[in-house]
Scaffold this motif. Structure first.
Motif, PDB file in Angstrom:
ATOM      1  N   PHE A  94      54.193  -5.268  35.073  1.00 42.78           N
ATOM      2  CA  PHE A  94      53.553  -5.959  33.952  1.00 42.78           C
ATOM      3  C   PHE A  94      52.761  -7.134  34.498  1.00 42.78           C
ATOM      4  O   PHE A  94      53.318  -8.008  35.157  1.00 42.78           O
ATOM      5  CB  PHE A  94      54.622  -6.432  32.960  1.00 42.78           C
ATOM      6  CG  PHE A  94      55.253  -5.273  32.249  1.00 42.78           C
ATOM      7  CD1 PHE A  94      56.174  -4.467  32.897  1.00 42.78           C
ATOM      8  CD2 PHE A  94      54.872  -4.951  30.960  1.00 42.78           C
ATOM      9  CE1 PHE A  94      56.721  -3.363  32.264  1.00 42.78           C
ATOM     10  CE2 PHE A  94      55.413  -3.851  30.322  1.00 42.78           C
ATOM     11  CZ  PHE A  94      56.338  -3.060  30.978  1.00 42.78           C
ATOM     12  N   CYS A  95      51.463  -7.135  34.194  1.00 39.06           N
ATOM     13  CA  CYS A  95      50.600  -8.189  34.717  1.00 39.06           C
ATOM     14  C   CYS A  95      50.865  -9.506  33.995  1.00 39.06           C
ATOM     15  O   CYS A  95      50.843  -9.566  32.769  1.00 39.06           O
ATOM     16  CB  CYS A  95      49.138  -7.786  34.545  1.00 39.06           C
ATOM     17  SG  CYS A  95      48.041  -9.096  35.095  1.00 39.06           S
ATOM     18  N   MET A  96      51.100 -10.541  34.786  1.00 39.80           N
ATOM     19  CA  MET A  96      51.334 -11.874  34.236  1.00 39.80           C
ATOM     20  C   MET A  96      50.168 -12.800  34.566  1.00 39.80           C
ATOM     21  O   MET A  96      50.315 -14.012  34.555  1.00 39.80           O
ATOM     22  CB  MET A  96      52.648 -12.448  34.771  1.00 39.80           C
ATOM     23  CG  MET A  96      53.842 -12.040  33.946  1.00 39.80           C
ATOM     24  SD  MET A  96      53.755 -12.681  32.272  1.00 39.80           S
ATOM     25  CE  MET A  96      55.407 -13.282  32.091  1.00 39.80           C
ATOM     26  N   GLY A  97      49.008 -12.228  34.908  1.00 41.29           N
ATOM     27  CA  GLY A  97      47.816 -13.049  35.053  1.00 41.29           C
ATOM     28  C   GLY A  97      47.481 -13.676  33.708  1.00 41.29           C
ATOM     29  O   GLY A  97      47.990 -13.236  32.670  1.00 41.29           O
ATOM     30  N   THR A  98      46.627 -14.679  33.698  1.00 45.99           N
ATOM     31  CA  THR A  98      46.372 -15.449  32.472  1.00 45.99           C
ATOM     32  C   THR A  98      45.906 -14.569  31.312  1.00 45.99           C
ATOM     33  O   THR A  98      46.454 -14.657  30.202  1.00 45.99           O
ATOM     34  CB  THR A  98      45.317 -16.539  32.749  1.00 45.99           C
ATOM     35  OG1 THR A  98      45.758 -17.281  33.867  1.00 45.99           O
ATOM     36  CG2 THR A  98      45.146 -17.448  31.555  1.00 45.99           C
ATOM     37  N   ALA A  99      44.925 -13.717  31.551  1.00 44.77           N
ATOM     38  CA  ALA A  99      44.383 -12.906  30.450  1.00 44.77           C
ATOM     39  C   ALA A  99      45.464 -12.009  29.850  1.00 44.77           C
ATOM     40  O   ALA A  99      45.554 -11.877  28.622  1.00 44.77           O
ATOM     41  CB  ALA A  99      43.215 -12.068  30.952  1.00 44.77           C
ATOM     42  N   CYS A 100      46.275 -11.423  30.693  1.00 42.76           N
ATOM     43  CA  CYS A 100      47.328 -10.532  30.195  1.00 42.76           C
ATOM     44  C   CYS A 100      48.451 -11.311  29.523  1.00 42.76           C
ATOM     45  O   CYS A 100      48.968 -10.898  28.482  1.00 42.76           O
ATOM     46  CB  CYS A 100      47.877  -9.670  31.327  1.00 42.76           C
ATOM     47  SG  CYS A 100      46.691  -8.441  31.885  1.00 42.76           S
ATOM     48  N   TYR A 101      48.779 -12.452  30.115  1.00 46.73           N
ATOM     49  CA  TYR A 101      49.838 -13.278  29.522  1.00 46.73           C
ATOM     50  C   TYR A 101      49.447 -13.667  28.099  1.00 46.73           C
ATOM     51  O   TYR A 101      50.203 -13.474  27.148  1.00 46.73           O
ATOM     52  CB  TYR A 101      50.079 -14.525  30.375  1.00 46.73           C
ATOM     53  CG  TYR A 101      51.170 -15.397  29.830  1.00 46.73           C
ATOM     54  CD1 TYR A 101      52.502 -15.113  30.108  1.00 46.73           C
ATOM     55  CD2 TYR A 101      50.875 -16.486  29.006  1.00 46.73           C
ATOM     56  CE1 TYR A 101      53.518 -15.886  29.584  1.00 46.73           C
ATOM     57  CE2 TYR A 101      51.881 -17.263  28.468  1.00 46.73           C
ATOM     58  CZ  TYR A 101      53.201 -16.963  28.759  1.00 46.73           C
ATOM     59  OH  TYR A 101      54.205 -17.720  28.227  1.00 46.73           O
ATOM     60  N   ARG A 135      50.976  -9.952  39.637  1.00 46.87           N
ATOM     61  CA  ARG A 135      49.834 -10.842  39.395  1.00 46.87           C
ATOM     62  C   ARG A 135      48.665 -10.009  38.917  1.00 46.87           C
ATOM     63  O   ARG A 135      48.747  -8.780  38.863  1.00 46.87           O
ATOM     64  CB  ARG A 135      49.490 -11.576  40.681  1.00 46.87           C
ATOM     65  CG  ARG A 135      50.621 -12.487  41.096  1.00 46.87           C
ATOM     66  CD  ARG A 135      50.282 -13.267  42.325  1.00 46.87           C
ATOM     67  NE  ARG A 135      51.478 -13.951  42.798  1.00 46.87           N
ATOM     68  CZ  ARG A 135      51.698 -14.311  44.039  1.00 46.87           C
ATOM     69  NH1 ARG A 135      50.788 -14.067  44.960  1.00 46.87           N
ATOM     70  NH2 ARG A 135      52.799 -14.923  44.370  1.00 46.87           N
ATOM     71  N   CYS A 136      47.554 -10.697  38.615  1.00 48.05           N
ATOM     72  CA  CYS A 136      46.349 -10.033  38.107  1.00 48.05           C
ATOM     73  C   CYS A 136      45.986  -8.823  38.966  1.00 48.05           C
ATOM     74  O   CYS A 136      45.932  -8.908  40.188  1.00 48.05           O
ATOM     75  CB  CYS A 136      45.196 -11.027  38.101  1.00 48.05           C
ATOM     76  SG  CYS A 136      43.636 -10.282  37.615  1.00 48.05           S
ATOM     77  N   VAL A 137      45.757  -7.708  38.302  1.00 48.63           N
ATOM     78  CA  VAL A 137      45.391  -6.494  39.043  1.00 48.63           C
ATOM     79  C   VAL A 137      43.891  -6.219  38.937  1.00 48.63           C
ATOM     80  O   VAL A 137      43.417  -5.149  39.312  1.00 48.63           O
ATOM     81  CB  VAL A 137      46.211  -5.268  38.561  1.00 48.63           C
ATOM     82  CG1 VAL A 137      47.677  -5.470  38.855  1.00 48.63           C
ATOM     83  CG2 VAL A 137      45.979  -4.969  37.086  1.00 48.63           C
ATOM     84  N   GLY A 138      43.136  -7.181  38.391  1.00 46.85           N
ATOM     85  CA  GLY A 138      41.677  -7.064  38.376  1.00 46.85           C
ATOM     86  C   GLY A 138      41.121  -6.264  37.214  1.00 46.85           C
ATOM     87  O   GLY A 138      39.981  -5.815  37.277  1.00 46.85           O
ATOM     88  N   ALA A 139      41.920  -6.075  36.168  1.00 43.13           N
ATOM     89  CA  ALA A 139      41.429  -5.325  35.010  1.00 43.13           C
ATOM     90  C   ALA A 139      41.548  -6.205  33.764  1.00 43.13           C
ATOM     91  O   ALA A 139      41.933  -5.744  32.687  1.00 43.13           O
ATOM     92  CB  ALA A 139      42.233  -4.046  34.855  1.00 43.13           C
ATOM     93  N   CYS A 140      41.214  -7.487  33.911  1.00 40.68           N
ATOM     94  CA  CYS A 140      41.465  -8.490  32.867  1.00 40.68           C
ATOM     95  C   CYS A 140      40.824  -8.140  31.526  1.00 40.68           C
ATOM     96  O   CYS A 140      41.359  -8.475  30.469  1.00 40.68           O
ATOM     97  CB  CYS A 140      40.978  -9.864  33.313  1.00 40.68           C
ATOM     98  SG  CYS A 140      41.479 -10.282  34.973  1.00 40.68           S
ATOM     99  N   SER A 141      39.666  -7.468  31.549  1.00 37.35           N
ATOM    100  CA  SER A 141      39.002  -7.150  30.282  1.00 37.35           C
ATOM    101  C   SER A 141      39.828  -6.155  29.469  1.00 37.35           C
ATOM    102  O   SER A 141      39.576  -5.961  28.283  1.00 37.35           O
ATOM    103  CB  SER A 141      37.603  -6.580  30.539  1.00 37.35           C
ATOM    104  OG  SER A 141      37.726  -5.361  31.245  1.00 37.35           O
TER     105      SER A 141
HETATM  106  S1  FES Z   1      45.145 -11.003  34.174  1.00 39.18           S
HETATM  107 FE1  FES Z   1      45.984  -9.028  34.003  1.00 39.18          FE
HETATM  108  S2  FES Z   1      44.536  -7.757  34.966  1.00 39.18           S
HETATM  109 FE2  FES Z   1      43.784  -9.753  35.274  1.00 39.18          FE
END
Ligand code: FES
Length: 173
Positions: A94-101, A135-141
């Motif tokens: 599960f991505c916990m990058g900012t956009a996904c969070y 972490r972010c997997v580069g698919a933030c959109s």
């Molecule tokens: S923050 Fe989840 S793919 Fe970038």
């Protein structure tokens, strides 16, 4: 003074309790033990050979390399490449990058805890699925994003998770 041999007993499934795996572990340690700063190399080799590094193995490495356990444990905890328990046949991240969070990962994690009965960082009791945060997997959109084995899935909603998980929950062999 009589000679005594201390035989340490290990928990079930502990690689050090398996003579074949212990021999592999000892060979790796022996190969690098006299090289200064070998901790990272030894841990890398152990992760590749055994596929996980239990806390007991971390203690064993620390004792044999004559470095503090805290240093070994710190390295294993810091790098997600190292895993302290065996991985499942499948992995769901599960991505916990900012956009996904912001986009809803916490709700997905809560739902997954209910579905799998384990916490992030753990593997299901049947050894089938490892549940991880990444972490972010580069698919933030596409947030929120999860990665099921090699597949990146975007815009995942909690009510879709049972359907997404079903194939991997059933694929145990
Ligand atoms: S923050 Fe989840 S793919 Fe970038």
């Amino acid at each position: 003074m009589p000679h005594t041999t201390i035989t340490k007993t290990y928990a079930k499934n502990e690689p050090l309790g398996d003579p074949g795996k212990k021999a592999v572990i000892d060979t790796i340690i022996e190969q690098y033990k006299d090289i200064p700063g070998a901790t990272m190399v030894v841990l890398n080799e152990l992760q590749s050979a055994i596929e996980f590094i239990t806390e007991t193995m971390q203690e064993y490495v620390a004792d044999n390399l004559h470095v503090p356990y805290s240093r070994v444990h710190g390295v294993v905890s810091f790098y997600s490449f190292f895993t302290p328990t065996p991985r499942g046949k499948h992995t769901v991240k599960f991505c916990m990058g900012t956009a996904c969070y912001v986009g809803g990962t916490p709700a997905l994690i809560e739902k997954t805890k209910q579905l799998l009965g384990v916490e992030p960082g753990q593997t299901t009791a049947d050894g089938n699925i490892t549940f991880e945060i990444c972490r972010c997997v580069g698919a933030c959109s596409q947030a929120p994003v999860i990665v099921v084995d090699e597949d990146v899935l975007g815009r995942v909603r909690p009510n879709k998770l049972p359907q997404i998980m079903k194939p991997i929950m059933e694929d145990k062999e």
